[in-house]
Design an enzyme around this catalytic site. Structure first.
Site, PDB file in Angstrom:
ATOM      1  N   LYS A 183     -12.275  14.532 -39.278  1.00 48.74           N
ATOM      2  CA  LYS A 183     -12.614  14.927 -37.915  1.00 48.74           C
ATOM      3  C   LYS A 183     -12.813  16.439 -37.908  1.00 48.74           C
ATOM      4  O   LYS A 183     -11.858  17.209 -37.854  1.00 48.74           O
ATOM      5  CB  LYS A 183     -11.498  14.531 -36.944  1.00 48.74           C
ATOM      6  N   GLU A 392      -0.570  35.163 -31.911  1.00 49.45           N
ATOM      7  CA  GLU A 392      -1.786  35.052 -32.729  1.00 49.45           C
ATOM      8  C   GLU A 392      -3.015  35.175 -31.833  1.00 49.45           C
ATOM      9  O   GLU A 392      -3.219  34.368 -30.932  1.00 49.45           O
ATOM     10  CB  GLU A 392      -1.807  33.726 -33.481  1.00 49.45           C
TER      11      GLU A 392
END
Length: 489
Positions: A183, A392
Site C-alpha cells: 500500500k 518532528e
C-alpha cells in the site's frame, strides 16, 4: 516536463493478481506534481474490498506458484528484477521526482541504492538456514530447526522515498519466500505501480506482489486483515501506534520504522569544512523529509556562533527550484498539506523566541510560487523546550542549540521520545566512542550523515519503532522458526 511513458493520460489502476484492475468503488484520486500543483495522473483509490482481493491473491500465490520457487529461483527472480530496475532507472527516478519532488540531480545515487538492495537480498535468498542443536534429553533424540516464510506480508510505505521504500519492503519478503500486498502513500504511488509491473516482467508470478494505492482506510484494512501474517510499516509514530493496535486481531508480526528528532552533534575540534555541508544536508536533503534527518543541531559553545552562521550561509546558497532541473539542489515539499505544516512551524519558532538565521518562509513569488517550496531554514538560539526542538517537522528546518560538554549533549540528545538517527562531528576518537555509546539511537554516523548500505541494519529505539531493516537480520523478520524433534531409537 520530460516525457515519461508511464504517464500516458490513462487512469493508473490497482495491480492485483498480475492484472490492472479498477477499484471496486470506481473511485480515483489525483496525483499532483508538488513543483507546480498540476495533475500528473489519476489513480484508482483502493479500499477495504480491494485490499481483501489483493490478500486473497497473495495467499493463493503463497500456497501455489510461489511455493514452487526454491531459494535459487527466488534469487534469480530478484536478480532479473534488479536488472530491470537498472534498465528503467531513469523512468522510475523521474516518476519519483515528479510525484514527490526529490531532485533529479540525485537520481544516480538513488539508482545505485535501489539496484544494490535488490542484488543484496537476492544473495540473502540462498543463505537462509536452520541449525542442528545438541540437546540434553535422555535417549537418542535428534533436534534441528527449520526456517519457513511467514506468509502474506502487508507493506505500507511513506511518500518520502517511494521506490527505495517499496524495494526495502518487497525484496527481503520475496527472498524469504513470502508474498506481498503493498500500500503506497497516496501522495506518491506511481513508481510503486511501475515497480509492480517490472516484478511481473521479471518472472515473479501473479499475486506475489500486489500494489493497492489508497488512503488511510486502505492501510487500516491491511493492518487489520485476518489473513495477513505480517505488517511492515514506515511512517509516522501516530499511525504506527494504530497499526500495532490493529495487529492484535490475529497477533500478526509487525516491524515499524517511525518518526525521529535526531541530534546532530558538532564538537569544537571538528573539521568545519566537512561538518558545515554535512550538517546542512543532514536536514536539507530531500527538503528535510527524512525520518532520521539531523533536525536538532547541537554545536559546542566556543564555535556556536561561527558554525551557525556558516550553516545559514550554506542554506542561503542552496539552489531551490524545479526538481527536474539537474542544477536544483532542493525541491518542494510533497504536498500542500505538508507545506502548511512546515510553514506553521516556522511561525511557531518565531513566536517562541528562536532567532531566524536563514530562510523562514514559503517561496511565494516567481516561477516557484505555484509549487510547495519552502526556503531552507536555520533557527538559532533555540531552547530544548521549544516545539521546533521537540516535534518532528518533516521539512527543511533545523534548530541549532549550543552545548557545553559531553555529558550535557548526551543527556539533551537523548531527551526525546524518539531514537532513530544521530550524528557526531569530531576529530577525537574518544569523543566519538563516548557519545556513540551514550546516544539512544538506532544509527550513529560519525563525521558523515545518512550513510546507508543494504548490509547494515536500520531502525529505531523508543518511539522510533522496533525491528530492523537491512542486513542479514532483515530477512529473518519474514521467517518463522520451527523446532523438530526426532527420536531415533
Amino acid at each position: 516536463m520530460m516525457h515519461v511513458k508511464f504517464l500516458d493520460g490513462q487512469v493508473k489502476q490497482l495491480l492485483i493478481d498480475g492484472r490492472h484492475v479498477p477499484a471496486r468503488s470506481g473511485r480515483c484520486f489525483d496525483s499532483i506534481n508538488p513543483a507546480n500543483g498540476k495533475l500528473l495522473a489519476q489513480v484508482a483509490q483502493g479500499a477495504a474490498e480491494d485490499i481483501d482481493l489483493a490478500v486473497q491473491a497473495a495467499r493463493r500465490a503463497f500456497e501455489g506458484a510461489w511455493s514452487t520457487f526454491n531459494p535459487y529461483d527466488r534469487q534469480m527472480a530478484l536478480l532479473r528484477l534488479a536488472d530491470l530496475v537498472d534498465a528503467h532507472a531513469d523512468e522510475l527516478g523521474a516518476l519519483d521526482t515528479l510525484d514527490m519532488g526529490g531532485p533529479v540531480a540525485y537520481a544516480a545515487s538513488r539508482r545505485q541504492r535501489a539496484v544494490a538492495m535488490l542484488r543484496y537480498y537476492a544473495g540473502q535468498a540462498t543463505t537462509v538456514h536452520g541449525q542442528t542443536i545438541d540437546n540434553s534429553q535422555p535417549g537418542d533424540i535428534f533436534t534441528y530447526t527449520v526456517k519457513e516464510p511467514l506468509g502474506v506480508v502487508g507493506a505500507i510505505i511513506p511518500w518520502n522515498g517511494p521506490l527505495f521504500m517499496a524495494i526495502w519492503k518487497i525484496a527481503p519478503a520475496l527472498a524469504a519466500g513470502c508474498t506481498v500486498v503493498l500500500k503506497p502513500a497516496e501522495q506518491a504511488p506511481l513508481s510503486s505501480l511501475r515497480l509492480g509491473e517490472l516484478c511481473l516482467e521479471a518472472g515473479i508470478p501473479p499475486g506475489v506482489v500486489n500494489v493497492v494505492p489508497g488512503f488511510g482506510a486502505a492501510g487500516a484494512a491491511l493492518a487489520e486483515h485476518p489473513d495477513v501474517d505480517k505488517i511492515t510499516f514506515t511512517g509516522s509514530t501516530e499511525v504506527g501506534q494504530k497499526i500495532i493496535r490493529a495487529s492484535a486481531g490475529n497477533i500478526k508480526r509487525v516491524t515499524v520504522e517511525l518518526g525521529g528528532k535526531s541530534p546532530n552533534i558538532v564538537f569544537a575540534d571538528a573539521d568545519l569544512d566537512a561538518a558545515v555541508p554535512g550538517a546542512a544536508m543532514a536536514i536539507f536533503a530531500n527538503s528535510g523529509q527524512v525520518c532520521s534527518a539531523g533536525s536538532r543541531l547541537f554545536v559546542e559553545r566556543p564555535i556556536y556562533d561561527e558554525f551557525v552562521e556558516k550553516v545559514a550561509a550554506f542554506a542561503n546558497r542552496l539552489r531551490v527550484g524545479d526538481p527536474m532541473d539537474p542544477a536544483t539542489q532542493m525541491g518542494p515539499v510533497v504536498s500542500h498539506e505538508q507545506l502548511e505544516r512546515v510553514v506553521g512551524y516556522l511561525g511557531v519558532g518565531r513566536e517562541q523566541g528562536a532567532r531566524l538565521a536563514a530562510g523562514g518562509a514559503r517561496i511565494s513569488e516567481g516561477a516557484l510560487a505555484a509549487g510547495y517550496f519552502v526556503r531552507p531554514t536555520v533557527f538559532a538560539d533555540v531552547r530544548d523546550d521549544m516545539r521546533i526542538a521537540r516535534e518532528e517537522i518533516f521539512g527543511p528546518v533545523v534548530a541549532a542549540l549550543p552545548f557545553d560538554d559531553i555529558e550535557d549533549v548526551v543527556r539533551r540528545g537523548n531527551a526525546t521520545t524518539f531514537g532513530l538517527g544521530s550524528g557526531i562531528w569530531t576529530r577525537s576518537i574518544g569523543n566519538a566512542h563516548r557519545v556513540a555509546k551514550g546516544l539512544k539511537a538506532g544509527s550513529v554516523w560519525v563525521n558523515c550523515y545518512q550513510q546507508m548500505d543494504p548490509a547494515m541494519p536500520f531502525g529505531g529505539y523508543k518511539m522510533s519503532g522496533y525491528g530492523r531493516e537491512g542486513g542479514a537480520a532483515h530477512v529473518e523478520e519474514f521467517m518463522n522458526t520451527k523446532a523438530v524433534w526426532i527420536k531415533t531409537a
